[in-house]
Write an enzyme that holds these catalytic residues in place. Structure first.
Site, PDB file in Angstrom:
ATOM      1  CG  ASP A  79      -2.208   0.826   0.934  1.00 20.55           C
ATOM      2  OD1 ASP A  79      -3.238   0.586   1.576  1.00 20.55           O
ATOM      3  OD2 ASP A  79      -2.147   1.702   0.052  1.00 20.55           O
TER       4      ASP A  79
HETATM    5  C1  GLC Z   1      -4.351   4.401  -0.429  1.00 15.69           C
HETATM    6  C2  GLC Z   1      -5.213   3.217  -0.038  1.00 15.69           C
HETATM    7  C3  GLC Z   1      -5.226   2.133  -1.065  1.00 15.69           C
HETATM    8  C4  GLC Z   1      -5.096   2.757  -2.433  1.00 15.69           C
HETATM    9  C5  GLC Z   1      -3.704   3.320  -2.528  1.00 15.69           C
HETATM   10  C6  GLC Z   1      -3.445   4.015  -3.873  1.00 15.69           C
HETATM   11  O1  GLC Z   1      -3.709   4.920   0.693  1.00 15.69           O
HETATM   12  O2  GLC Z   1      -4.971   2.628   1.221  1.00 15.69           O
HETATM   13  O3  GLC Z   1      -6.418   1.379  -0.898  1.00 15.69           O
HETATM   14  O4  GLC Z   1      -5.312   1.795  -3.444  1.00 15.69           O
HETATM   15  O5  GLC Z   1      -3.412   4.212  -1.462  1.00 15.69           O
HETATM   16  O6  GLC Z   1      -4.258   5.132  -3.994  1.00 15.69           O
END
Ligand code: GLC
Length: 743
Positions: free
Chosen positions: A275
């Site tokens: 993430d």
């Molecule tokens: C965010 C979220 C994740 C998302 C990623 C990219 O913080 O936790 O679900 O896909 O970053 O935007």
């Protein structure tokens, strides 16, 4: 493509094409494939530092970027893809990822709302059109579906999932993945999906975003894992881990999760993306001393791609050269990543998603618009309809419409709104205007927020300005019906939006009560991204419609339900508590040793002294403009053994005056087992449409797989014993029968 020794005519399988490409890559270029950068403007998380775009461009040219996220639109994707493909040594195409959570530019309802439809085929179609629109705009990978089971509506991201149940969550995960990926991933209308956040973030302590999760082995296997395991079986191409630590180890560095469970036990062949910055965040977690240690933990644990933390690109090569990381781990990660790019057809045509004429033709087309409208109608849940106040007559009514959300064209887009244009949703007022026979007057009443709102900023809720209440009360007087559209602003929900209260935000409750004093014929239209504790409304307001944040066609769907052109069929995918103090309150709870009140009225039983145990609205609950009856419940046999199955059937009758669709739900209780089991678990559901007066025999099959669970033997299996089977239109009002599973 200069230097790249792959060719379209090669009949080799993708794995051979990957192997031959891998042999041409330097260690640094391999690490480059594991590196994902954010685009140069949109952010969905904290940026590492300013002015990184120069480095990003250089790394693109040097073949040190495997993926970009938050880059959208054919021209921009083409510009970056051309650098990667035509300027780097091997010309390996980028995979372009984006949060296509519930639509790209034309939005369907938020995922929690879609889940309320229980209509997995409709949900698949919704994901299909989202993929079509996103793919036409250069995207070939979405960071969806989010499949985190959650029992805590304080958590802002309950809006993004499928609610509290692993069985429903599994079916919906499969539907969304099949919608995004289609039958053929190399088609120009399909995109790679991503099951996230693996695992457990829906159980963050106290519902606080990014907080610690401590989850027992039994809860992990029986509740948290099933939708992820279903995603693997559905062929999902990627996984994303999460921000949470699980039992002391951050998911990003958690080898039990990513290597043992996901890649070894479940045989997952795709790749895992971290993430946003979660690799680097193992330092503040207190799990890694520095970025090098964090990178080492992450790669050892099976995190294949680094989203925007710069850890891998700055540290992995040194870790391999110093012998701390075996290059075989790098090769495995890169092969996984390249395989998905080959499957997407990106090597055969890196610009296949970059057709500007297609973008113009596809975005917002009729099929997409009609699909999200249909999805929206099916997502609405009728919570109360005393005296059949709904549906509204289409002629001769004087209607007052009150509430900022009734005119709000932005909040229906929810918080994960991708590239939807601001204020582009059909508002409730606009939807109502399609019905010309009634006289509609509008007043805002109160503002929900102060100032403006954005995806990344904190909101300021209006708790002082009552100036509009008087006007609202005055237009409510002597009207036949008052429609009050209340709830949450879009940016009160979603990531980073946990709340300690689930009451109507701001001054909305006050507005509701003031209007109620002058007119009791109120229909409360609830526009929100999580369960709300609307106890007063449930007791006083005759009709309540849960419409969630319903997407681009919100107002049209709501108007068609209010006027009866669509008979609401939604059922809650998550329990609505009476108070925050009850949380976690959910239907598939354990019985405890003292579930009932002693006859001599002692306190020694599982309860609260200041509130009863029941929720405001239970899981699976939802009304219709018609009514349904369940009877003639019977089993083909009352016992079965391994490799056998039995059938249960029930007669469903439409006893009302409207054609309607009922979600027939089947629950099973394992009455005693090697570990305690929930008082009931959803094990089947069917959507059944019936005309008034019609009946239909509904049948479910029960077999060993259906009653299997993760037992005290630490394996997924069925145990012999007695079971109670319950069928009904929600998780409480059911008819039941007993059966046994025998040796
Ligand atoms: C965010 C979220 C994740 C998302 C990623 C990219 O913080 O936790 O679900 O896909 O970053 O935007």
């Amino acid at each position: 493509m200069p230097g790249l020794n792959t060719s379209k005519s090669m009949s080799e399988t993708i794995s051979k094409r990957v192997d031959s490409l891998l042999l041409q890559m330097s260690l640094r270029e391999k690490v480059g494939q594991m590196n994902q950068y954010n685009g140069f403007w949109d952010v969905t998380g904290p940026l590492p530092s300013e002015g990184e775009s120069v480095k990003k461009y250089k790394d693109l040219k040097d073949g040190l970027v495997g993926s970009m996220l938050n880059v959208t639109g054919v021209p921009e994707v083409m510009r970056l893809q051309k650098i990667a493909v035509e300027e780097s040594r091997l010309g390996i195409p980028l995979i372009i990822g984006y949060d296509v959570i519930h639509g790209f530019k034309t939005l369907s309802p938020i995922p929690l709302a879609e889940s309320a439809s229980w209509d997995v085929d409709m949900i698949r179609k919704s994901a299909e059109v989202a993929a079509t629109e996103a793919a036409a705009c250069g995207i070939n990978w979405t960071f969806a579906p989010m499949v985190d089971v959650s029992r805590d509506p304080r958590w802002g991201r309950v809006m993004e999932g499928a609610g509290e149940d692993p069985f429903l969550g599994s079916k919906i995960a499969i539907a969304r993945i099949r919608g995004f990926q289609g039958e053929e991933l190399s088609s120009i209308n399909t995109i790679a999906a991503c099951a996230k956040h693996f695992a457990g973030s829906g159980f963050s302590e106290a519902g606080k975003e990014y907080n610690t999760t401590d989850i027992s082995e039994s809860l992990l296997h029986n509740v948290v894992f099933p939708p992820f395991k279903a995603a693997v079986k559905a062929g999902v191409k990627t996984f994303m881990n999460g921000f949470n630590e699980l039992n002391g180890i951050p998911t990003t560095g958690n080898a039990f999760l990513q290597r043992t469970i996901l890649k070894e036990n479940w045989g997952f062949k795709g790749f895992v993306v971290s993430d946003w910055c979660s690799i680097g965040e193992m330092i503040p977690h207190g799990y890694a001393k520095d970025k090098s240690a964090a990178s080492n933990s992450a790669i050892q644990a099976g995190s294949d791609m680094d989203m925007e933390s710069y850890c891998y690109i700055d540290n992995l090569e040194k870790l391999v050269l110093s012998g701390k990381v075996d290059e075989a781990l790098i090769n495995d990660a890169v092969k996984r990543i390249l395989t998905v790019k080959f499957e997407l057809g990106l090597f055969d045509n890196p610009y296949k998603y970059c057709d500007i004429t297609r973008e113009k033709k596809v975005v917002g087309n009729k099929v997409i618009t009609e699909t999200v409208l249909e999805m929206a109608k099916k997502s609405i849940v009728l919570l109360k309809n005393e005296g059949h106040l709904l549906p509204l007559r289409k002629k001769g009514l004087n209607i007052a419409v009150i509430g900022a959300l009734a005119k709000d064209k932005d909040s229906p887009l929810g918080s994960w709104r991708a590239k939807a244009t601001e204020n582009s949703a059909v508002s409730v007022l606009e939807g109502l205007s399609a019905y010309k026979g009634n006289n509609v007057t509008y007043a805002k009443g109160i503002s929900l927020i102060k100032g403006s709102a954005t995806f990344v900023s904190e909101l300021e809720i209006n708790t002082t300005d009552r100036s509009g209440i008087k006007e609202a009360v005055s237009i409510a007087k002597n009207k036949d019906i008052v429609l009050m559209v209340l709830g949450e602003h879009a940016f009160q929900t979603g990531e980073g939006r946990s709340r300690t209260s689930l009451d109507l935000p701001g001054l909305q409750q006050e507005l509701l009560e003031e209007v109620y004093k002058v007119n009791k014929n109120i229909v409360l239209v609830l526009m929100n991204g999580r369960p709300l504790t609307i106890n007063w409304a449930d007791q006083q307001i005759p009709a309540i419609l849960e419409v969630w944040h319903l997407g681009s066609q919100s107002g049209n769907a709501i108007a068609q339900v209010l006027y009866g052109d669509y008979n609401p069929s939604g059922k809650l995918p998550i329990t609505f508590p009476k108070s925050v103090g009850q949380i976690p309150v959910y239907y598939n709870h354990k019985n405890t040793g003292r579930p009932t009140k002693p006859s001599n009225d002692l306190v020694f039983w599982s309860h609260y002294s200041d509130q009863d145990n029941t929720p405001l609205y239970p899981f699976g609950y939802g009304l219709s403009y018609t009514s349904f009856k369940y009877d003639q419940l019977k089993l083909s046999r009352d016992a079965f053994t391994k490799r056998e199955s039995i059938k249960v059937s029930v007669r469903l009758t439409n006893t009302g005056n409207y054609k309607g669709t009922e979600v027939v739900q089947m629950y099973i209780r394992d009455i005693f087992a090697s570990i305690t089991r929930p008082v009931k678990e959803l094990k089947g559901f069917q959507l059944v449409s019936l005309n008034p007066g019609m009946s239909k025999q509904i049948e479910f099959t029960i077999d060993e797989e259906l009653i299997s669970f993760y037992t005290a033997n630490q394996k997924w299996e069925a145990e012999t014993g007695d079971f109670e089977l319950m069928i009904g239109g929600d998780s409480v009002k059911t008819v039941s029968i007993l059966f046994s599973f025998i040796d």
